[in-house]
Motif scaffolding. Structure first.
Motif, PDB file in Angstrom:
ATOM      1  N   CYS A 186       0.815  -1.213   0.000  1.00 32.02           N
ATOM      2  CA  CYS A 186       0.000   0.000   0.000  1.00 32.02           C
ATOM      3  C   CYS A 186       0.851   1.266   0.000  1.00 32.02           C
ATOM      4  O   CYS A 186       0.431   2.301  -0.540  1.00 32.02           O
ATOM      5  N   ILE A 187       2.027   1.207   0.590  1.00 33.48           N
ATOM      6  CA  ILE A 187       2.917   2.371   0.549  1.00 33.48           C
ATOM      7  C   ILE A 187       3.325   2.661  -0.896  1.00 33.48           C
ATOM      8  O   ILE A 187       3.248   3.801  -1.376  1.00 33.48           O
ATOM      9  N   VAL A 188       3.736   1.620  -1.604  1.00 32.89           N
ATOM     10  CA  VAL A 188       4.108   1.780  -3.017  1.00 32.89           C
ATOM     11  C   VAL A 188       2.906   2.209  -3.847  1.00 32.89           C
ATOM     12  O   VAL A 188       2.996   3.102  -4.711  1.00 32.89           O
ATOM     13  N   TYR A 189       1.790   1.579  -3.595  1.00 33.67           N
ATOM     14  CA  TYR A 189       0.551   1.863  -4.327  1.00 33.67           C
ATOM     15  C   TYR A 189       0.118   3.318  -4.120  1.00 33.67           C
ATOM     16  O   TYR A 189      -0.257   4.014  -5.079  1.00 33.67           O
ATOM     17  N   ALA A 190       0.163   3.781  -2.874  1.00 35.96           N
ATOM     18  CA  ALA A 190      -0.248   5.154  -2.578  1.00 35.96           C
ATOM     19  C   ALA A 190       0.660   6.169  -3.270  1.00 35.96           C
ATOM     20  O   ALA A 190       0.189   7.205  -3.767  1.00 35.96           O
ATOM     21  N   ILE A 191       1.957   5.890  -3.323  1.00 38.06           N
ATOM     22  CA  ILE A 191       2.885   6.788  -4.021  1.00 38.06           C
ATOM     23  C   ILE A 191       2.534   6.859  -5.511  1.00 38.06           C
ATOM     24  O   ILE A 191       2.549   7.936  -6.119  1.00 38.06           O
ATOM     25  N   PHE A 192       2.217   5.709  -6.104  1.00 40.93           N
ATOM     26  CA  PHE A 192       1.792   5.690  -7.509  1.00 40.93           C
ATOM     27  C   PHE A 192       0.534   6.539  -7.702  1.00 40.93           C
ATOM     28  O   PHE A 192       0.429   7.306  -8.670  1.00 40.93           O
ATOM     29  N   LEU A 193      -0.432   6.403  -6.798  1.00 43.41           N
ATOM     30  CA  LEU A 193      -1.679   7.165  -6.923  1.00 43.41           C
ATOM     31  C   LEU A 193      -1.426   8.663  -6.769  1.00 43.41           C
ATOM     32  O   LEU A 193      -2.011   9.474  -7.502  1.00 43.41           O
ATOM     33  N   ILE A 194      -0.563   9.037  -5.836  1.00 43.26           N
ATOM     34  CA  ILE A 194      -0.238  10.459  -5.656  1.00 43.26           C
ATOM     35  C   ILE A 194       0.395  11.014  -6.930  1.00 43.26           C
ATOM     36  O   ILE A 194       0.052  12.110  -7.391  1.00 43.26           O
ATOM     37  N   ALA A 195       1.316  10.233  -7.515  1.00 43.76           N
ATOM     38  CA  ALA A 195       1.954  10.663  -8.764  1.00 43.76           C
ATOM     39  C   ALA A 195       0.953  10.765  -9.902  1.00 43.76           C
ATOM     40  O   ALA A 195       1.162  11.523 -10.867  1.00 43.76           O
ATOM     41  N   GLU A 212     -14.691  27.404 -17.653  1.00 42.26           N
ATOM     42  CA  GLU A 212     -15.769  28.345 -17.960  1.00 42.26           C
ATOM     43  C   GLU A 212     -15.792  29.524 -17.004  1.00 42.26           C
ATOM     44  O   GLU A 212     -16.647  30.406 -17.108  1.00 42.26           O
ATOM     45  N   GLY A 213     -14.874  29.538 -16.013  1.00 38.41           N
ATOM     46  CA  GLY A 213     -14.821  30.628 -15.058  1.00 38.41           C
ATOM     47  C   GLY A 213     -15.703  30.453 -13.847  1.00 38.41           C
ATOM     48  O   GLY A 213     -15.866  31.385 -13.048  1.00 38.41           O
ATOM     49  N   VAL A 214     -16.277  29.259 -13.693  1.00 37.01           N
ATOM     50  CA  VAL A 214     -17.143  28.999 -12.540  1.00 37.01           C
ATOM     51  C   VAL A 214     -16.265  28.600 -11.351  1.00 37.01           C
ATOM     52  O   VAL A 214     -15.409  27.716 -11.468  1.00 37.01           O
ATOM     53  N   LYS A 215     -16.479  29.226 -10.214  1.00 35.86           N
ATOM     54  CA  LYS A 215     -15.702  28.910  -9.020  1.00 35.86           C
ATOM     55  C   LYS A 215     -16.353  27.741  -8.265  1.00 35.86           C
ATOM     56  O   LYS A 215     -17.568  27.718  -8.085  1.00 35.86           O
ATOM     57  N   GLN A 216     -15.533  26.772  -7.862  1.00 35.97           N
ATOM     58  CA  GLN A 216     -16.008  25.606  -7.130  1.00 35.97           C
ATOM     59  C   GLN A 216     -15.123  25.350  -5.925  1.00 35.97           C
ATOM     60  O   GLN A 216     -13.937  25.693  -5.924  1.00 35.97           O
ATOM     61  N   THR A 217     -15.720  24.744  -4.908  1.00 33.61           N
ATOM     62  CA  THR A 217     -14.965  24.307  -3.733  1.00 33.61           C
ATOM     63  C   THR A 217     -14.910  22.789  -3.752  1.00 33.61           C
ATOM     64  O   THR A 217     -15.952  22.126  -3.685  1.00 33.61           O
ATOM     65  N   LEU A 218     -13.719  22.220  -3.884  1.00 32.81           N
ATOM     66  CA  LEU A 218     -13.539  20.770  -4.002  1.00 32.81           C
ATOM     67  C   LEU A 218     -13.046  20.201  -2.681  1.00 32.81           C
ATOM     68  O   LEU A 218     -12.141  20.748  -2.045  1.00 32.81           O
ATOM     69  N   ALA A 219     -13.645  19.107  -2.278  1.00 34.70           N
ATOM     70  CA  ALA A 219     -13.226  18.419  -1.050  1.00 34.70           C
ATOM     71  C   ALA A 219     -11.886  17.722  -1.288  1.00 34.70           C
ATOM     72  O   ALA A 219     -11.622  17.165  -2.358  1.00 34.70           O
ATOM     73  N   LEU A 220     -11.043  17.756  -0.269  1.00 31.86           N
ATOM     74  CA  LEU A 220      -9.743  17.082  -0.297  1.00 31.86           C
ATOM     75  C   LEU A 220      -9.637  16.177   0.918  1.00 31.86           C
ATOM     76  O   LEU A 220     -10.579  15.993   1.675  1.00 31.86           O
ATOM     77  N   GLY A 221      -8.454  15.619   1.136  1.00 34.46           N
ATOM     78  CA  GLY A 221      -8.226  14.765   2.296  1.00 34.46           C
ATOM     79  C   GLY A 221      -7.160  13.726   2.007  1.00 34.46           C
ATOM     80  O   GLY A 221      -6.567  13.699   0.924  1.00 34.46           O
ATOM     81  N   PRO A 222      -6.902  12.845   2.953  1.00 35.12           N
ATOM     82  CA  PRO A 222      -5.909  11.783   2.761  1.00 35.12           C
ATOM     83  C   PRO A 222      -6.478  10.660   1.902  1.00 35.12           C
ATOM     84  O   PRO A 222      -6.774   9.558   2.376  1.00 35.12           O
ATOM     85  N   VAL A 223      -6.644  10.918   0.610  1.00 33.35           N
ATOM     86  CA  VAL A 223      -7.365  10.013  -0.281  1.00 33.35           C
ATOM     87  C   VAL A 223      -6.487   8.844  -0.719  1.00 33.35           C
ATOM     88  O   VAL A 223      -6.915   7.686  -0.699  1.00 33.35           O
ATOM     89  N   ALA A 224      -5.261   9.119  -1.157  1.00 30.30           N
ATOM     90  CA  ALA A 224      -4.420   8.083  -1.773  1.00 30.30           C
ATOM     91  C   ALA A 224      -4.159   6.915  -0.830  1.00 30.30           C
ATOM     92  O   ALA A 224      -4.208   5.749  -1.238  1.00 30.30           O
ATOM     93  N   SER A 244     -14.922   5.237  -7.066  1.00 30.68           N
ATOM     94  CA  SER A 244     -13.864   5.264  -8.083  1.00 30.68           C
ATOM     95  C   SER A 244     -14.306   5.890  -9.396  1.00 30.68           C
ATOM     96  O   SER A 244     -13.544   5.888 -10.369  1.00 30.68           O
ATOM     97  N   ALA A 245     -15.512   6.448  -9.447  1.00 23.70           N
ATOM     98  CA  ALA A 245     -15.900   7.289 -10.574  1.00 23.70           C
ATOM     99  C   ALA A 245     -15.397   8.721 -10.383  1.00 23.70           C
ATOM    100  O   ALA A 245     -15.389   9.507 -11.331  1.00 23.70           O
ATOM    101  N   HIS A 246     -14.959   9.051  -9.176  1.00 21.50           N
ATOM    102  CA  HIS A 246     -14.468  10.394  -8.866  1.00 21.50           C
ATOM    103  C   HIS A 246     -13.042  10.550  -9.395  1.00 21.50           C
ATOM    104  O   HIS A 246     -12.197   9.689  -9.169  1.00 21.50           O
ATOM    105  N   PRO A 247     -12.731  11.635 -10.084  1.00 27.17           N
ATOM    106  CA  PRO A 247     -11.378  11.807 -10.622  1.00 27.17           C
ATOM    107  C   PRO A 247     -10.292  11.928  -9.549  1.00 27.17           C
ATOM    108  O   PRO A 247      -9.119  11.711  -9.853  1.00 27.17           O
ATOM    109  N   TYR A 248     -10.671  12.260  -8.306  1.00 26.71           N
ATOM    110  CA  TYR A 248      -9.675  12.299  -7.237  1.00 26.71           C
ATOM    111  C   TYR A 248      -9.390  10.900  -6.676  1.00 26.71           C
ATOM    112  O   TYR A 248      -8.421  10.713  -5.951  1.00 26.71           O
ATOM    113  N   GLU A 249     -10.240   9.941  -6.976  1.00 26.34           N
ATOM    114  CA  GLU A 249      -9.958   8.564  -6.568  1.00 26.34           C
ATOM    115  C   GLU A 249      -9.392   7.738  -7.716  1.00 26.34           C
ATOM    116  O   GLU A 249      -8.620   6.809  -7.495  1.00 26.34           O
TER     117      GLU A 249
END
Length: 567
Positions: A186-195, A212-224, A244-249
């Motif tokens: 998982c350490i190796v896997y998480a590094i790959f995901l972060i990259a 388009e110039g629309v401002k959004q607030t995106l949630a973050l966190g320890p995802v990888a 896993s449909a989310h582009p951050y996942e």
């Protein structure tokens, strides 16, 4: 269906087959407690854990003691998770100031992650703090997965040992699997995901502007870090609501392929480990062959159904594959493959919404889970579930040839058959029972988003996913209510532990038996005939039980669709 889609499916399968032996060799080293290259760095950590906890890793346990320790361990973890969730509002690492989840949601979530189900009746980014995600949930992703592999090791020892009263040490098995397998990968896997663009931060949100110039607030966190063990441990609980449909996942086609591979890779390796443990790797390859046949059959049906699309939409001038509920960056082939992979294993992660699949495309994930998720299954759970079916298959074969059933050198007698039937019967009893109850009670009928056969499919999928410890959803049932949180929580607990205890009893019974060499009258359990018999038993015993329910749900839904009717 396209050539590119089939290339993806065949490349995916080929990579897994190539990884089966090396992964199986590493698992077998952990099964035997042998040194690995990682012992140089992590050996002191393992010994320090034993010293602090007062555990003797060389002490062997009977099946009853192994089961009691496993149950107590999981019960304590469940209570810890419940406490963290209920205290979320006053605990640190909560930058969004999220309140504690309700009592019934906390109960459901605690049971869900303890049982390796990871069913989520909530949107992660707006419900769980960073601490809850990291401490209450991610820790379960490691330990529930390690528990499943440890239980598989215990059953392997039941087949491999001769006239023994013990099946290993639960604490040593869980520690070694976590320390030398899951954590390093998982350490190796998480590094790959972060990259690859997956966030790994304690920040709460980021403010961005679209093209388009629309401002959004995106949630973050320890995802990888959570994403890595979510996939590798076949947990499936997403940091974000759309998983896993989310582009951050799951940002790219490459991460999508790696995620699918990581869901299956340990399950594939455990088949080889089993063969090595019993002294004949062909036994493991035979189990794997049955799994691959069922997997490719399901993939073919799902891919065909999604590629064919919806005839009702075709008549309205919308041609092509069914892309409703799918990410354009993945397409129909990768979405259908992901759906089959995640439900053939007990993962439950999704990169498309299964509720938007065609009726037959949605039937395949349901059917995969109803087979007991033994097509590859969850880490550990898949192989010991397959071996329960193998015991019944060799019993049937013994009746055919008129001899005492034998499997890998152990006589299969009444006790093993009864316990196998007891474990396998849990799924249909609870799935169909709870679905029937929820299909007539007002509290159960109030929350499916659709009526008719599709609404019934949504309820059937919910309890199939819960009892099979999968955790995926049709996304058509608003389950965050006292009724559904309570019923699903009970279903998940029964689906996990009411199978494990009979399985451990079988391990103890087999370990005490003498080794019986195969003779002229023994049924061969490594060739094509055996693989065919095993596939048949899985389909007949695991599948036909659910045919009436499938007929009322997805099959009726499909017949209505081809008549031009949508619900």
């Amino acid at each position: 269906m396209t050539v590119q889609g089939w290339i993806l499916i065949l490349v995916f399968t080929g990579i897994l087959l190539a990884l089966t032996r090396p992964v199986g060799m590493w698992l077998h080293a952990l099964y035997e407690g042998r040194r690995t290259p990682l012992h140089v760095a992590l050996g002191p950590v393992e010994r320090g854990f034993y010293a602090l906890s007062g555990i003797d890793p060389d002490e062997q346990q009977s099946w009853r003691r192994y089961a009691v320790h496993m149950l107590l361990f999981n019960a304590v973890l469940m209570l810890l998770t419940y406490a963290v969730l209920r205290l979320q509002g006053v605990l640190p690492f909560n930058p969004q100031g999220l309140a504690a989840p309700s009592e019934h949601l906390s109960f459901n979530t605690a049971v869900s992650f303890t049982t390796n189900t990871n069913w989520q009746s909530y949107a992660g980014e707006s419900t769980m703090s960073n601490l809850s995600q990291m401490l209450a949930l991610t820790i379960h992703n490691f330990l529930s997965a390690a528990t499943g592999i440890a239980l598989a090791f215990a059953l392997f020892r039941g087949f491999a040992r001769r006239q023994s009263k013990t099946i290993g040490n639960f604490w040593a098995d869980v520690t070694r699997v976590t320390l030398y397998l899951l954590l390093p990968l998982c350490i190796v896997y998480a590094i790959f995901l972060i990259a690859s663009g997956v966030p790994q931060t304690l920040a709460a949100t980021a403010d961005v502007s679209t093209l388009e110039g629309v401002k959004q607030t995106l949630a973050l966190g320890p995802v990888a870090s959570q994403e890595a063990i979510k996939m590798l441990g076949t947990n499936g609980g997403g940091f974000f609501n759309v998983n896993s449909a989310h582009p951050y996942e799951n940002p790219t086609a490459l991460t999508n392929l790696v995620q699918m591979l990581s869901i299956f890779v340990i399950g594939f390796g455990l088949t080889w480990c089993f063969g090595k443990a019993v002294g004949n790797t062909r036994q493991g390859w035979a189990i794997l062959a049955a799994m691959v046949i069922l997997f490719l059959a399901g993939t073919t049906v799902a891919y065909w159904a999604e590629s064919a699309g919806n005839p009702v939409l075709h008549q309205l001038g919308v041609p092509g594959a069914n892309m409703e509920g799918k990410e354009v960056r993945f397409g129909a082939a990768a979405s259908a493959l992901f759906a089959v992979v995640t439900t053939a294993a007990s993962c439950g992660a999704v990169n498309a919404m299964h509720d938007s699949f065609t009726a037959l495309g949605g039937l395949v994930p349901i059917f995969n889970m109803q087979l007991g998720e033994v097509v590859v299954g969850g880490v550990g759970a898949g192989i010991y579930g397959s071996l329960l079916f193998a015991i019944l298959a060799v019993f049937v074969a013994g009746l055919m040839v008129g001899r005492t059933p034998e499997y890998v050198g152990k006589k299969i007698e009444a006790r093993e058959v009864k316990l196998s039937v007891l474990a396998i019967a849990v799924l249909p009893l609870i799935i169909l029972g709870f679905t029937a109850i929820s299909s007539v009670l007002p509290a159960g009928l109030a929350l499916p988003l659709n009526k008719g056969p599709h609404g019934f499919s949504e309820i059937l999928y919910t309890f199939t996913s819960a009892v099979a410890n999968n955790g995926s959803a049709f996304a058509g049932v608003s389950a965050n209510t006292p009724y559904y949180n309570g019923m699903i929580g009970v279903a998940m607990w029964i689906g996990r532990f009411f199978i494990i205890v009979p399985m451990l009893a079988i391990a103890g019974s087999l370990a005490a038996k003498k080794y019986t060499p195969a003779g002229a009258g023994s049924f061969p359990t490594t060739g094509g005939l055996w693989v065919g018999l095993l596939v048949g038993i899985i389909l007949i015993l695991g599948g036909l039980t659910f045919l009436p329910g499938l007929a009322l749900g997805p099959i009726a839904d499909h017949l209505a669709m081809i008549r031009g009717q949508l619900f």
